[in-house]
Structures are given as C-alpha cells and as structure tokens.
Design a protein around this motif. Structure first.
Motif, mmCIF file in Angstrom:
data_model
loop_
_atom_site.group_PDB
_atom_site.id
_atom_site.type_symbol
_atom_site.label_atom_id
_atom_site.label_comp_id
_atom_site.label_asym_id
_atom_site.label_seq_id
_atom_site.Cartn_x
_atom_site.Cartn_y
_atom_site.Cartn_z
ATOM 1 N N VAL A 69 0.806 -8.782 8.390
ATOM 2 C CA VAL A 69 2.034 -8.229 8.542
ATOM 3 C C VAL A 69 2.731 -8.277 6.909
ATOM 4 C CG1 VAL A 69 4.315 -8.733 9.469
ATOM 5 C CG2 VAL A 69 2.379 -8.759 10.911
ATOM 6 N N LYS A 70 2.748 -9.491 6.443
ATOM 7 C CA LYS A 70 3.321 -9.512 4.924
ATOM 8 C C LYS A 70 2.741 -8.474 4.158
ATOM 9 C CE LYS A 70 3.824 -14.674 5.185
ATOM 10 N NZ LYS A 70 3.378 -15.857 4.663
ATOM 11 N N ILE A 71 1.574 -8.186 4.111
ATOM 12 C CA ILE A 71 0.898 -7.044 3.219
ATOM 13 C C ILE A 71 1.695 -5.697 3.793
ATOM 14 C CG2 ILE A 71 -0.927 -5.633 2.483
ATOM 15 C CD1 ILE A 71 -2.479 -8.568 2.971
ATOM 16 N N ILE A 72 1.576 -5.710 5.026
ATOM 17 C CA ILE A 72 1.996 -4.172 5.527
ATOM 18 C C ILE A 72 3.587 -4.016 5.295
ATOM 19 C CG2 ILE A 72 2.379 -2.945 7.848
ATOM 20 C CD1 ILE A 72 -0.134 -4.224 8.921
ATOM 21 N N ASN A 73 4.333 -5.032 5.557
ATOM 22 C CA ASN A 73 5.548 -5.067 5.318
ATOM 23 C C ASN A 73 6.125 -4.597 3.898
ATOM 24 O OD1 ASN A 73 5.845 -5.100 8.025
ATOM 25 N ND2 ASN A 73 7.061 -7.189 8.190
ATOM 26 N N GLN A 95 -3.315 8.991 3.876
ATOM 27 C CA GLN A 95 -4.872 8.481 4.295
ATOM 28 C C GLN A 95 -5.208 7.542 3.585
ATOM 29 O OE1 GLN A 95 -6.652 9.780 7.086
ATOM 30 N NE2 GLN A 95 -8.049 8.474 6.834
ATOM 31 N N LYS A 96 -5.275 7.559 2.279
ATOM 32 C CA LYS A 96 -5.775 6.398 1.300
ATOM 33 C C LYS A 96 -4.822 5.190 1.426
ATOM 34 C CE LYS A 96 -8.267 9.236 -1.726
ATOM 35 N NZ LYS A 96 -8.784 9.817 -3.151
ATOM 36 N N THR A 97 -3.416 5.345 1.693
ATOM 37 C CA THR A 97 -2.594 4.304 1.985
ATOM 38 C C THR A 97 -2.975 3.599 2.791
ATOM 39 O OG1 THR A 97 -0.815 5.427 0.686
ATOM 40 C CG2 THR A 97 -0.233 3.631 1.949
ATOM 41 N N VAL A 98 -3.221 4.182 4.062
ATOM 42 C CA VAL A 98 -3.661 3.664 5.425
ATOM 43 C C VAL A 98 -4.837 2.631 5.183
ATOM 44 C CG1 VAL A 98 -4.137 3.635 7.709
ATOM 45 C CG2 VAL A 98 -2.188 4.933 6.816
ATOM 46 N N GLU A 99 -6.025 3.424 4.342
ATOM 47 C CA GLU A 99 -7.144 2.839 3.935
ATOM 48 C C GLU A 99 -6.821 1.663 3.341
ATOM 49 O OE1 GLU A 99 -9.467 6.030 2.474
ATOM 50 O OE2 GLU A 99 -9.808 6.946 4.330
ATOM 51 N N LEU A 100 -6.127 1.586 2.309
ATOM 52 C CA LEU A 100 -5.877 0.369 1.538
ATOM 53 C C LEU A 100 -5.372 -0.533 2.212
ATOM 54 C CD1 LEU A 100 -5.897 -0.961 -1.308
ATOM 55 C CD2 LEU A 100 -3.668 0.420 -1.623
ATOM 56 N N LEU A 101 -4.317 -0.363 3.070
ATOM 57 C CA LEU A 101 -3.775 -1.266 4.058
ATOM 58 C C LEU A 101 -4.561 -1.965 5.000
ATOM 59 C CD1 LEU A 101 -0.297 0.353 4.823
ATOM 60 C CD2 LEU A 101 -0.527 -1.804 3.304
ATOM 61 N N ALA A 102 -5.643 -1.203 5.435
ATOM 62 C CA ALA A 102 -6.663 -1.583 6.380
ATOM 63 C C ALA A 102 -7.495 -2.513 5.571
ATOM 64 C CB ALA A 102 -7.363 -0.555 6.850
ATOM 65 N N GLU A 103 -7.941 -2.304 4.394
ATOM 66 C CA GLU A 103 -8.578 -3.233 3.503
ATOM 67 C C GLU A 103 -8.166 -4.479 3.169
ATOM 68 O OE1 GLU A 103 -10.887 -2.911 -0.723
ATOM 69 O OE2 GLU A 103 -10.472 -1.215 0.514
ATOM 70 N N ASP A 128 -10.290 -2.327 12.905
ATOM 71 C CA ASP A 128 -9.942 -0.814 13.484
ATOM 72 C C ASP A 128 -8.703 -0.388 13.119
ATOM 73 O OD1 ASP A 128 -11.053 1.678 13.950
ATOM 74 O OD2 ASP A 128 -11.546 1.292 16.169
ATOM 75 N N PHE A 129 -8.582 1.130 12.976
ATOM 76 C CA PHE A 129 -7.178 1.772 12.740
ATOM 77 C C PHE A 129 -7.385 2.939 13.253
ATOM 78 C CE2 PHE A 129 -9.114 2.666 8.700
ATOM 79 C CZ PHE A 129 -8.552 3.980 8.441
ATOM 80 N N ILE A 130 -6.129 3.618 13.741
ATOM 81 C CA ILE A 130 -5.867 4.981 14.182
ATOM 82 C C ILE A 130 -4.655 5.584 13.346
ATOM 83 C CG2 ILE A 130 -7.593 5.280 16.329
ATOM 84 C CD1 ILE A 130 -4.652 4.579 17.879
ATOM 85 N N GLU A 138 0.971 1.077 -7.801
ATOM 86 C CA GLU A 138 0.644 0.655 -8.754
ATOM 87 C C GLU A 138 0.028 -0.905 -8.485
ATOM 88 O OE1 GLU A 138 3.205 0.851 -12.394
ATOM 89 O OE2 GLU A 138 3.103 3.295 -11.977
ATOM 90 N N ARG A 139 0.902 -1.584 -8.051
ATOM 91 C CA ARG A 139 0.719 -3.033 -7.767
ATOM 92 C C ARG A 139 -0.724 -3.280 -6.865
ATOM 93 N NH1 ARG A 139 4.004 -7.144 -4.016
ATOM 94 N NH2 ARG A 139 2.755 -9.107 -4.087
ATOM 95 N N TYR A 140 -0.548 -2.463 -5.926
ATOM 96 C CA TYR A 140 -1.820 -2.874 -4.959
ATOM 97 C C TYR A 140 -3.105 -1.987 -5.123
ATOM 98 C CZ TYR A 140 1.005 -5.703 -1.696
ATOM 99 O OH TYR A 140 1.694 -6.966 -1.326
ATOM 100 N N SER A 141 -3.039 -0.873 -5.943
ATOM 101 C CA SER A 141 -4.151 -0.229 -6.280
ATOM 102 C C SER A 141 -4.692 -1.110 -7.535
ATOM 103 C CB SER A 141 -3.645 1.048 -6.970
ATOM 104 O OG SER A 141 -3.179 1.988 -5.867
ATOM 105 N N GLU A 142 -4.129 -1.723 -8.236
ATOM 106 C CA GLU A 142 -4.392 -2.599 -9.564
ATOM 107 C C GLU A 142 -5.092 -3.898 -8.832
ATOM 108 O OE1 GLU A 142 -1.226 -3.263 -12.248
ATOM 109 O OE2 GLU A 142 -1.132 -1.077 -12.776
#
Length: 335
Positions: free
Chosen positions: A79-83, A115-123, A129-131, A328-332
């Motif tokens: 939740v901390k990461i998602i929020n 799509q890639k933001t959701v995939e990054l958050l899932a990782e 799983d996610f939908i 930038e922060r989370y991609s890095e």
C-alpha cells in the motif's frame, strides 16, 4: 437545516463571488448561519473537500481501475508503494482474492504509460496477480449522498453533449487553483482570483467554459461517507450480457443510491463487467438496495465487494511535477 445545506453543496455549487449568500437566500437563512454550520461540518471532517471536479480523460490523462492480489502479510508495504504514485486517488482493501483496489491515472507526458506503470507497481509490490479494468462506457459519476432522506429512489441520468475546447495557459492556471479545497468564508474564490491576477468574471467565465467542454464535471462538496452516516458502501459487480450492456447500465445508473456506474472489460479470471457503487447507512440498507437492483437488472450473477479498509481517498492534483518525479524515481530503482 444542516442536512439541507449538506444536500445543497453536493449539487450545483453557486459559482459566484459569495456562494454561501446564495445558499442562505435559498434556504431562508443568513450567510453567517450557513458559514457557521459548514465550518462546524468541516471541522468534524463530514465535509471532505469542496472544489472543482475534473474529468481525468478530458485533461489528457489515462486512467483505470486496477485490482491486485496481494498476500495479507505484504499488504502494508504494498500500500505504501501504491499510494506513493500521485495518480492514485482511491485505494481500498475489499473482501475478495483480488483484495487491493485502486484507481490510477498517468499524465499525458508519461514515459511509462498506464500498462507499464501497473506492471511496475505489481513488480514492486510483489503482487500475485492483477487485472486492469478501464472504463468502456461511463453511465454515471455523481456522488450525492441523500442527507435529507427526501430524495427519490430513482433519478434521471441525462446524457450531455460537450463542446470541444483548446486549453489555454489561463485554463491550466485556473485548473491548478480550482482543484484545491476552498475555505468556508464569505469570498472563498478571492485567493484564487488574486493569485492568478484576474477578475471574478474571467474566473467564473473560464469555469463555465471548462464545464461546457466536460473538462470540469462540476464544482461541489464531497462528504466523508462514514462520517456523514453512510457507513456501508459496496462496489457491486455484475456479470451482464455485453451486447445489452448499455441498456442494463442505464437501468443501474437510474438508482439514486448508485453514485458510479461503468462498463468494464471481462477476463477469464474476472467475469464481471458492470460496476456500480451503492451507498447506504447500514449494510442491511445497502443489501436491500442491491436486491431491488437485482430484481430489475438482467445479470447472470452479481457480487457486492465491501471495503474493509480505506488506504487513500484524495483528488488528483493535475499538471504538477510529481508524476514525472515518481516515474524517474521508481524506474531508476527498478534498474
């Protein structure tokens, strides 16, 4: 008169220099009386926010409802990461294997995209799983809690044709200010007008343009559901025939207790495509409304998903640098 005032500010808020004077005249009260009641309701956190409500997509943002399947022991960190993402406006735990439900918007200049933001958050959250459940058809989005008990069970949901508009730097400036919570004072828009360096006529004229173009849905107050006595709010999902989805969605949207109504895609692991938010003062009342809806809606099945925890409920702040900074922060960090 408290309930009448709360009902009034959830509807069409007067876009004039002294809006509470208008409301006072309508209700046969003084402006000071209206302000005193609203200040008290704000202090008690019954009024959550009063501001312009913008259409994310009309501003060029891409958004979707998303559901994650997160192991219970991982929820707190997840939740901390998602929020942390500035495009997360709502985030709840619900009673299903897909237990974390949030709405996500990404900016027009996003390098990742939705799509890639959701995939990054899932990782990052180690989701099992996610939908992704984007809106295919919007029937209704209008949160107005029945504080007086006088509203009808059904209401007309009007289809609105919007004008096209090219947003100017002035529009962007007004959006940045009008999305902020106003104070309950005699002239709540004065600080905005002075900060932008325009007069009231220009300010309200631009808001009218934004509303006619569908960029601004409305200017209104949003109440804190639980504090206002509406403690049982269910996201009810329905498995309806896709060919008749629009007709069925319009029927569902007509119920006054429904604040949101959408068609979304189905998946092999998710058969539900009609989503309705139903509000009641108790679980018994909400379930009774759902039963009434089920009697009228042609659905193969339906399921109420009650929220067990609210992790985030805010308005997205548009045209801010936080979106780019998050990517930038989370991609890095991922690299």
């Amino acid at each position: 008169m408290k309930d009448e005032i709360l009902s009034r500010i959830q509807k069409k808020f007067p876009l004039v220099a002294r809006p509470f004077e208008v409301i006072a005249d309508e209700l046969g009260m003084s402006e000071d009386e209206v302000l005193a009641i609203l200040q008290e309701q704000k202090k008690a956190n019954i009024v959550r926010q009063t501001s312009a409500i913008f259409d994310t997509k009309r501003l060029g943002y891409v958004s979707s409802l998303v559901a994650f399947k997160i192991a219970p022991q991982k929820i707190s960190d997840a939740v901390k990461i998602i929020n942390s993402h500035p495009g997360i406006s709502h985030n709840y735990e619900r009673n299903h294997d897909f237990n974390i439900w949030f709405t996500l918007a990404v900016a027009p200049n996003s390098k990742l995209g939705l799509q890639k933001t959701v995939e990054l958050l899932a990782e990052l959250t180690k989701a099992d799983d996610f939908i992704i459940l984007p809106t295919l058809k919007l029937f209704k989005i209008n949160v107005k809690l029945n504080t007086t008990g006088k509203d009808e069970k059904k209401e007309e949901v009007k289809r609105v044709e919007h004008k096209e508009i090219e947003l100017t730097p002035l529009h962007h400036a007004i959006i940045r200010y009008a999305q902020n919570d106003i104070e309950f004072v005699q002239e709540p828009f004065k600080k905005m007008v002075d900060a932008i360096g325009i007069d009231y006529d220009t300010f309200f004229g631009a808001l009218d343009e934004l509303q006619e173009a569908g960029v601004m849905r409305r200017f209104a107050s949003i109440l804190n559901h639980r504090k206002a006595g509406f403690s049982a709010n269910a996201m009810v999902v329905w498995d309806v025939d896709e060919q008749n989805g629009e007709m069925i969605g319009e029927k569902a949207a007509a119920f006054s207790a429904v604040s949101h109504c959408y068609l979304r895609p189905k998946y092999p692991n998710w058969p539900y495509n009609l989503f309705t938010m139903v509000h009641g003062k108790s679980e018994e009342e909400t379930n009774s409304i759902i039963e009434e809806m089920a009697a009228e809606i042609d659905a193969k099945s339906h399921m109420p998903l009650y929220s067990s925890r609210e992790f985030k409920k805010v308005r997205i702040e548009y045209f801010t640098p936080e979106f780019e900074a998050w990517e930038e922060r989370y991609s890095e960090a991922k690299e």
